[in-house]
Design an enzyme around this catalytic site. Structure first.
Site, mmCIF file in Angstrom:
data_model
loop_
_atom_site.group_PDB
_atom_site.id
_atom_site.type_symbol
_atom_site.label_atom_id
_atom_site.label_comp_id
_atom_site.label_asym_id
_atom_site.label_seq_id
_atom_site.Cartn_x
_atom_site.Cartn_y
_atom_site.Cartn_z
ATOM 1 C CG ASN A 148 2.132 0.767 -6.535
ATOM 2 O OD1 ASN A 148 1.038 1.008 -7.046
ATOM 3 N ND2 ASN A 148 2.393 -0.344 -5.863
ATOM 4 C CD1 TRP A 149 0.721 7.443 -6.371
ATOM 5 C CD2 TRP A 149 -0.812 8.147 -7.847
ATOM 6 N NE1 TRP A 149 1.107 8.679 -6.817
ATOM 7 C CE2 TRP A 149 0.179 9.131 -7.724
ATOM 8 C CE3 TRP A 149 -1.879 8.370 -8.716
ATOM 9 C CZ2 TRP A 149 0.131 10.336 -8.440
ATOM 10 C CZ3 TRP A 149 -1.922 9.553 -9.436
ATOM 11 C CH2 TRP A 149 -0.931 10.516 -9.296
ATOM 12 C CG HIS A 204 2.696 -4.720 -5.933
ATOM 13 N ND1 HIS A 204 2.139 -4.999 -4.704
ATOM 14 C CD2 HIS A 204 3.547 -3.688 -5.750
ATOM 15 C CE1 HIS A 204 2.653 -4.148 -3.818
ATOM 16 N NE2 HIS A 204 3.499 -3.340 -4.429
ATOM 17 N N GLY A 257 5.512 3.356 -2.617
ATOM 18 C CA GLY A 257 4.074 3.354 -2.383
ATOM 19 C C GLY A 257 3.650 4.601 -1.620
ATOM 20 N N GLY A 258 3.493 4.454 -0.310
ATOM 21 C CA GLY A 258 2.968 5.530 0.542
ATOM 22 C C GLY A 258 3.592 6.898 0.305
ATOM 23 C CD GLU A 260 0.087 -3.800 -1.793
ATOM 24 O OE1 GLU A 260 -0.426 -3.111 -2.690
ATOM 25 O OE2 GLU A 260 0.860 -3.322 -0.930
HETATM 26 P P1 PGA Z 1 5.449 1.274 0.391
HETATM 27 O O1 PGA Z 1 4.941 0.379 -0.851
HETATM 28 O O2 PGA Z 1 6.460 2.241 -0.164
HETATM 29 O O3 PGA Z 1 4.218 1.954 0.898
HETATM 30 O O4 PGA Z 1 6.067 0.336 1.395
HETATM 31 C C1 PGA Z 1 5.826 -0.040 -1.836
HETATM 32 C C2 PGA Z 1 5.093 -0.844 -2.879
HETATM 33 O O5 PGA Z 1 4.246 -1.662 -2.517
HETATM 34 O O6 PGA Z 1 5.321 -0.685 -4.100
#
Ligand code: PGA
Length: 259
Positions: free
Chosen positions: A20-21, A106, A243-244, A108
């Site tokens: 997930n960018w 998600h 993510g990261g 966020e």
């Molecule tokens: P992260 O993010 O691996 O940077 O903790 C995961 C995500 O939000 O999908």
């Protein structure tokens, strides 16, 4: 990787590794990633690999990934087919860009943009009717976990998010458990915490009349190359949402090549 059919639920719960960018990478940077990444993951036939990319990179990434088996998806969608919704994109637009997957709900989106369980259920219906594979995210905050409310919160998110979803569409659905306190914080849930919670999610899905045993459930939150294998060894962790560590081709390839 060979081309393979898109399936959400599957009786074998084949590993599903998704990046997930978020709001990273221009179109050019995204295409450059794919060119570097695809040779690093080779010809994998025993796992699914996916990238959720910014809307502006969808078409370019879908073209660059053609023939590689990498599933390309968006990070959000609006439930209406079209209309006066400035800044939004529809399921048909995602399909038109050549993508086949979408993330929904998600944390966020829930935290910063007001996505509710009700919206998630409408977005899921729109994704399913457009033939997309939907990755629906749920997860508790730190305050909720510390107050002992994790299971209660997840049960309520699942009930609201799955409202209207019917078992016959199971091939269009994947769940992702992402504890909010583990996202981007460097604090991964322990494999035991993730396993216990995901087993609960599976049970809840079955209680909602959905095929809990065959639906795949991903774990997300500070996944790195060095913890991917241990997480994937848990019986109820069927994949990872990263993510990261998905932003660099070599680190995401190490996660995809776990085991
Ligand atoms: P992260 O993010 O691996 O940077 O903790 C995961 C995500 O939000 O999908």
């Amino acid at each position: 990787m060979s081309e393979k059919p898109l399936t959400g639920g599957s009786s074998t719960r084949r590993p599903f590794l998704a990046g997930n960018w978020k709001m990273f990478k221009t179109g050019d940077q995204a295409v450059a990633f794919v060119k570097e990444f695809v040779p690093l993951v080779g010809n994998l036939s025993d796992r699914d690999v996916a990238l959720a990319v910014p809307a502006t990179a969808l078409q370019g990434v879908a073209e660059a990934a053609k023939g590689s088996g990498v599933i390309v998806g968006a990070q959000n969608l609006h439930w209406e087919k079209e209309g006066a919704f400035t800044g939004e994109i529809s399921a048909d637009m995602i399909v038109g860009a050549g993508a086949t997957m979408v993330l929904i709900g998600h944390s966020e989106r829930r935290q910063f943009f007001g996505d509710t369980d009700g919206w998630v259920s409408k977005k899921l219906a729109a994704a399913v009717s457009a033939g997309l594979l939907a990755v629906v995210c749920v997860g508790e905050t730190l305050a909720e976990r510390e107050a002992g409310k994790t299971f209660e919160v997840l049960a309520s998110q699942l009930k609201g998010s799955m409202a209207g979803f019917v078992p016959k569409d199971e091939k269009r659905l994947i769940l992702a458990y992402e504890p909010v306190w583990a996202i981007g914080t460097g604090k991964t849930a322990t494999k035991e915490e993730a396993q216990e919670t995901q087993a609960f999610i599976r049970k809840e899905l079955s209680a909602l009349g959905l095929p809990g045993q065959s639906l795949r459930i991903l774990y997300g939150g500070s996944v790195k190359p060095d913890n991917a294998g241990a997480l994937m060894a848990q019986p109820d962790i069927d994949g990872l949402l990263v993510g990261g560590a998905s932003l660099k081709a070599d680190s995401f390839a190490k996660i995809v090549n776990f085991g």
